[in-house]
Design a protein around this motif. Structure first.
Motif, PDB file in Angstrom:
ATOM      1  N   LEU A  93      11.026 -18.121 -19.679  1.00  0.00           N
ATOM      2  CA  LEU A  93      10.645 -18.650 -18.374  1.00  0.00           C
ATOM      3  C   LEU A  93      10.581 -17.322 -17.305  1.00  0.00           C
ATOM      4  CD1 LEU A  93      12.565 -22.084 -18.071  1.00  0.00           C
ATOM      5  CD2 LEU A  93      10.063 -21.649 -18.339  1.00  0.00           C
ATOM      6  N   LEU A  94      11.701 -16.662 -17.434  1.00  0.00           N
ATOM      7  CA  LEU A  94      11.864 -15.671 -16.545  1.00  0.00           C
ATOM      8  C   LEU A  94      10.815 -14.468 -16.837  1.00  0.00           C
ATOM      9  CD1 LEU A  94      13.584 -14.187 -14.395  1.00  0.00           C
ATOM     10  CD2 LEU A  94      15.060 -13.094 -16.279  1.00  0.00           C
ATOM     11  N   ALA A  95      10.663 -14.201 -18.146  1.00  0.00           N
ATOM     12  CA  ALA A  95       9.540 -13.281 -18.293  1.00  0.00           C
ATOM     13  C   ALA A  95       7.837 -13.549 -18.003  1.00  0.00           C
ATOM     14  CB  ALA A  95       9.426 -12.989 -19.809  1.00  0.00           C
ATOM     15  N   GLY A  96       7.837 -15.191 -18.039  1.00  0.00           N
ATOM     16  CA  GLY A  96       6.624 -15.677 -17.651  1.00  0.00           C
ATOM     17  C   GLY A  96       6.505 -15.530 -16.012  1.00  0.00           C
ATOM     18  N   SER A  97       7.741 -15.868 -15.211  1.00  0.00           N
ATOM     19  CA  SER A  97       7.607 -15.898 -13.800  1.00  0.00           C
ATOM     20  C   SER A  97       7.589 -14.314 -13.375  1.00  0.00           C
ATOM     21  CB  SER A  97       8.970 -16.425 -13.144  1.00  0.00           C
ATOM     22  OG  SER A  97       9.148 -16.223 -11.959  1.00  0.00           O
ATOM     23  N   ALA A  98       7.988 -13.377 -14.150  1.00  0.00           N
ATOM     24  CA  ALA A  98       7.826 -12.047 -13.787  1.00  0.00           C
ATOM     25  C   ALA A  98       6.541 -11.463 -13.950  1.00  0.00           C
ATOM     26  CB  ALA A  98       8.889 -11.112 -14.517  1.00  0.00           C
ATOM     27  N   ALA A  99       5.915 -12.102 -15.024  1.00  0.00           N
ATOM     28  CA  ALA A  99       4.563 -11.816 -15.423  1.00  0.00           C
ATOM     29  C   ALA A  99       3.754 -12.510 -14.166  1.00  0.00           C
ATOM     30  CB  ALA A  99       3.950 -12.248 -16.644  1.00  0.00           C
ATOM     31  N   GLY A 100       3.966 -13.721 -13.722  1.00  0.00           N
ATOM     32  CA  GLY A 100       3.155 -14.126 -12.960  1.00  0.00           C
ATOM     33  C   GLY A 100       2.979 -13.767 -11.634  1.00  0.00           C
ATOM     34  N   CYS A 101       4.376 -13.232 -11.288  1.00  0.00           N
ATOM     35  CA  CYS A 101       4.566 -12.414  -9.921  1.00  0.00           C
ATOM     36  C   CYS A 101       3.708 -11.011  -9.857  1.00  0.00           C
ATOM     37  CB  CYS A 101       6.102 -12.129  -9.654  1.00  0.00           C
ATOM     38  SG  CYS A 101       6.917 -13.446  -9.203  1.00  0.00           S
ATOM     39  N   GLY A 102       3.607 -10.492 -11.037  1.00  0.00           N
ATOM     40  CA  GLY A 102       2.981  -9.089 -11.172  1.00  0.00           C
ATOM     41  C   GLY A 102       1.519  -9.042 -11.024  1.00  0.00           C
ATOM     42  N   GLN A 103       0.964 -10.253 -11.512  1.00  0.00           N
ATOM     43  CA  GLN A 103      -0.441 -10.643 -11.624  1.00  0.00           C
ATOM     44  C   GLN A 103      -1.049 -10.767 -10.255  1.00  0.00           C
ATOM     45  OE1 GLN A 103      -0.914 -13.887 -14.184  1.00  0.00           O
ATOM     46  NE2 GLN A 103      -0.621 -12.519 -16.034  1.00  0.00           N
ATOM     47  N   GLN A 104      -2.269 -10.002  -9.929  1.00  0.00           N
ATOM     48  CA  GLN A 104      -2.907 -10.351  -8.629  1.00  0.00           C
ATOM     49  C   GLN A 104      -4.483 -10.258  -9.106  1.00  0.00           C
ATOM     50  OE1 GLN A 104      -2.092  -7.020  -6.025  1.00  0.00           O
ATOM     51  NE2 GLN A 104      -0.148  -7.588  -5.555  1.00  0.00           N
ATOM     52  N   GLN A 105      -4.964 -11.355  -8.663  1.00  0.00           N
ATOM     53  CA  GLN A 105      -6.274 -11.859  -8.926  1.00  0.00           C
ATOM     54  C   GLN A 105      -7.216 -10.735  -8.210  1.00  0.00           C
ATOM     55  OE1 GLN A 105      -7.638 -15.648  -8.182  1.00  0.00           O
ATOM     56  NE2 GLN A 105      -9.524 -15.480  -8.818  1.00  0.00           N
ATOM     57  N   GLU A 106      -7.892 -10.036  -9.146  1.00  0.00           N
ATOM     58  CA  GLU A 106      -9.032  -8.943  -8.434  1.00  0.00           C
ATOM     59  C   GLU A 106      -9.937  -9.697  -7.422  1.00  0.00           C
ATOM     60  OE1 GLU A 106     -10.774  -6.115 -10.897  1.00  0.00           O
ATOM     61  OE2 GLU A 106      -8.785  -5.341 -11.607  1.00  0.00           O
ATOM     62  N   MET A 107     -10.305  -9.039  -6.440  1.00  0.00           N
ATOM     63  CA  MET A 107     -11.184  -9.343  -5.338  1.00  0.00           C
ATOM     64  C   MET A 107     -12.455  -8.783  -5.367  1.00  0.00           C
ATOM     65  SD  MET A 107     -10.274 -10.479  -1.273  1.00  0.00           S
ATOM     66  CE  MET A 107     -11.898 -11.309  -0.179  1.00  0.00           C
ATOM     67  N   THR A 108     -13.609  -9.365  -5.164  1.00  0.00           N
ATOM     68  CA  THR A 108     -14.862  -8.571  -4.878  1.00  0.00           C
ATOM     69  C   THR A 108     -15.365  -9.232  -3.744  1.00  0.00           C
ATOM     70  OG1 THR A 108     -15.297  -8.202  -7.150  1.00  0.00           O
ATOM     71  CG2 THR A 108     -17.269  -8.085  -5.953  1.00  0.00           C
ATOM     72  N   PHE A 109     -15.815  -8.456  -2.894  1.00  0.00           N
ATOM     73  CA  PHE A 109     -16.362  -8.836  -1.422  1.00  0.00           C
ATOM     74  C   PHE A 109     -17.782  -8.314  -1.462  1.00  0.00           C
ATOM     75  CE2 PHE A 109     -17.564  -8.435   2.906  1.00  0.00           C
ATOM     76  CZ  PHE A 109     -17.155  -9.678   3.537  1.00  0.00           C
ATOM     77  N   SER A 110     -18.703  -9.016  -1.251  1.00  0.00           N
ATOM     78  CA  SER A 110     -20.177  -8.739  -0.967  1.00  0.00           C
ATOM     79  C   SER A 110     -20.622  -9.083   0.219  1.00  0.00           C
ATOM     80  CB  SER A 110     -20.962  -9.662  -1.936  1.00  0.00           C
ATOM     81  OG  SER A 110     -20.494  -9.389  -3.527  1.00  0.00           O
ATOM     82  N   ALA A 111     -21.593  -7.956   0.794  1.00  0.00           N
ATOM     83  CA  ALA A 111     -22.214  -8.123   1.956  1.00  0.00           C
ATOM     84  C   ALA A 111     -23.472  -7.955   2.040  1.00  0.00           C
ATOM     85  CB  ALA A 111     -21.283  -6.986   3.134  1.00  0.00           C
TER      86      ALA A 111
END
Length: 526
Positions: free
Chosen positions: A16-34
């Protein structure tokens, strides 16, 4: 508890701790289009003229300073310059000393040096570059000599790799905000002269440019990636406002900006923003038929500016209240237009016509012959010239003629002073009232009206020498008042542009000159 139960609990907790740490470290990449109107002709910051070109420049490159959204609005903060000092030399000049960051890098990993700014600014003013933005550095000591080819005369020096000094020939309160943040004054690498390799120093690095779509990715060498929202930027360059609007409506892009389609005024969700451009009539001071100030004043009074803004094809605009449009700021951050200065009253057209006839008194204008309204034969200019011609005929009995010209012919006639009255547009290259007022000084290359006034020149000189920003604003307002009273400049309307950001996003930054910055875009908090 039995041993096997304790072991199972420890394993589960670890998982559970490893999963929580992995979730905190993950950031969804963002693409912005103009979606932006106008395909860039160049990605050289010195040559950036259109809004599309300048928007690309401020993401690919970084300047000494940058704009960011603060608690009280847009503010200027250090970028490549970690700090700076301003020295008043007590003789009307000043010196700026910038201390560059030691961790700033180009996209190939090389350190950004003070000499890159020296080379970049020399490239900007070099007559061989033929940059349309060279005048941005007209306050730097030695600018005139540099424009004649003596580049070493430009007073910008690299004391060492991290210290840059700039001498200004006058007090320039907008230097930090409007010169040290924009695209054309970005640094440039001397060792890459002539190279087509897209090496940049900004928050985003070159990715791909195909089928009218420019893709940028966060630069791995950028010193402050934590402040950036989008990992990838995509710019869709469109030929028309309709194309940009379609891309926004079908969900292809998150933003559409700098649109001038009049129909957008009736649609919800679009923000209307002043754009630093004024369309006006210039009256040639050498035109003998109109050498009386009262004649020039009545010409202005009987123009229905509100009706002009409703002419099909002129795009989004507003009746001019003066030469300087909204969006141009004064020293305290408020609109220069809000200062106690001249104001054209467009609320009662009939009253303005009555005032014009009273000003003429017993004189008439039907004897004024051969007055020609010159216009560039593009867009709605023919209709605008025709409306003005009709107003002068109906209200004053003045029989003016209209004459269209190709862009090349128009430029030649303006340069040679071969016109009576000309319909033109002028735009600002900096967020300061002087961008609209400098062109009317005696001897200015842009003074197509051949306007000459010692009082006007004195006001502009005193404004340039003033050490008080508030006093400078007042002198510039007086200069605008004098210019409008003389009637050689007859403002008609100012440009407005529309933009829209997809719901759910925040952090859009506009500089008021049509240049948007997307690095701070993020998902809005729920």
């Amino acid at each position: 508890m039995k041993l096997w139960k304790r072991m199972a609990a420890l394993v589960l907790a670890a998982l559970l701790l490893a999963g929580s740490a992995a979730g905190c470290g993950q950031q969804q990449e963002m693409t912005f289009s103009a979606a932006l109107v106008g395909v860039p002709a160049s990605y050289d910051p010195a040559m950036a003229v259109s809004c599309s070109e300048q928007i690309a420049a401020v993401h690919l490159y970084e300047n000494l300073m940058r704009l960011q959204i603060g608690e009280s609005g847009t503010e200027v903060v250090g970028a490549l310059a970690q700090s700076y000092e301003r020295t008043d030399n007590l003789d009307g000049t000043e010196t700026y000393t910038f201390h560059l960051r030691s961790d700033a890098r180009w996209s190939d990993g090389r350190t950004v040096r003070a000499g890159d700014f020296v080379y970049g600014w020399q490239h900007l003013v070099d007559p061989n570059t033929d940059s349309p933005n060279a005048a941005l550095l007209d306050m730097v000591t030695g600018y005139d000599k540099a424009r004649q080819g003596d580049l070493d005369a430009l007073a910008v020096r690299a004391v060492n790799d991290t210290t840059l000094e700039v001498d200004l020939s006058c007090h320039c309160p907008y230097f930090i905000r409007s010169i040290c943040t924009v695209g054309p004054t970005m640094p440039r690498r001397a060792d890459l002269a002539g190279s087509k390799e897209p090496v940049t120093n900004g928050p985003y690095a070159w990715g791909d440019n195909t089928d009218g779509v420019l893709t940028l990715h966060v630069s791995e060498h950028y010193y402050d990636t934590r402040r950036l929202g989008p990992d990838t930027l995509k710019f869709y360059f469109c030929d028309t406002a309709e194309q940009a609007e379609t891309l926004l409506d079908d969900g292809t892009v998150d933003f559409a900006g700098n649109l001038d389609d009049e129909s957008l005024k009736a649609e919800d969700g679009w923000t209307m923003e002043p754009y630093p451009e004024t369309t006006l009539l210039v009256v040639n001071q050498m035109a003998q038929q109109l050498n009386n100030k009262d004649y020039r004043q009545v010409l202005s009074l009987v123009i229905d500016r509100t009706a002009l803004t409703e002419t099909p094809g002129v795009g989004l605009c507003a009746p001019a209240e003066g030469l300087i449009p909204y969006g141009i700021t004064a020293s305290d951050g408020q609109a220069f237009r809000e200062l106690e200065g001249p104001r054209i009253d467009n609320t009662d057209y009939e009253q303005n016509c009555a005032a014009a006839k009273a000003l003429l008194q017993n004189r008439t204008m039907d004897g004024i012959a051969d007055v020609v309204i010159l216009y560039e034969n593009t867009g709605a200019n023919a209709q605008l010239a025709g409306q003005i011609q009709t107003a002068w005929q109906e209200q004053l009995g003045m029989k003016a003629r209209v004459q269209g010209a190709s862009p090349e012919e128009m430029a030649a006639k303006l340069r040679k002073g071969e016109f009576n009255v000309a319909l033109i547009s002028c735009a600002a290259d900096r967020n300061d009232a002087s961008a609209f007022l400098n062109m009317w000084r005696s001897g200015s290359r842009d003074n197509v009206a051949l306007f000459g006034s010692s009082a006007y020149d004195m006001l502009m000189r005193v404004a340039a020498a003033s050490s008080s920003a508030e006093a400078r604003d007042a002198y510039l307002a007086d200069a605008e008042r004098l210019l409008l009273e003389q009637g050689n400049a007859i403002p008609l309307y100012t440009t407005v542009r529309a933009y829209r950001l997809r719901t759910g996003l925040t952090g859009l930054l506009s500089d008021g000159l049509g240049v948007f910055r997307f690095g701070g875009i993020r998902q809005a908090a729920n």
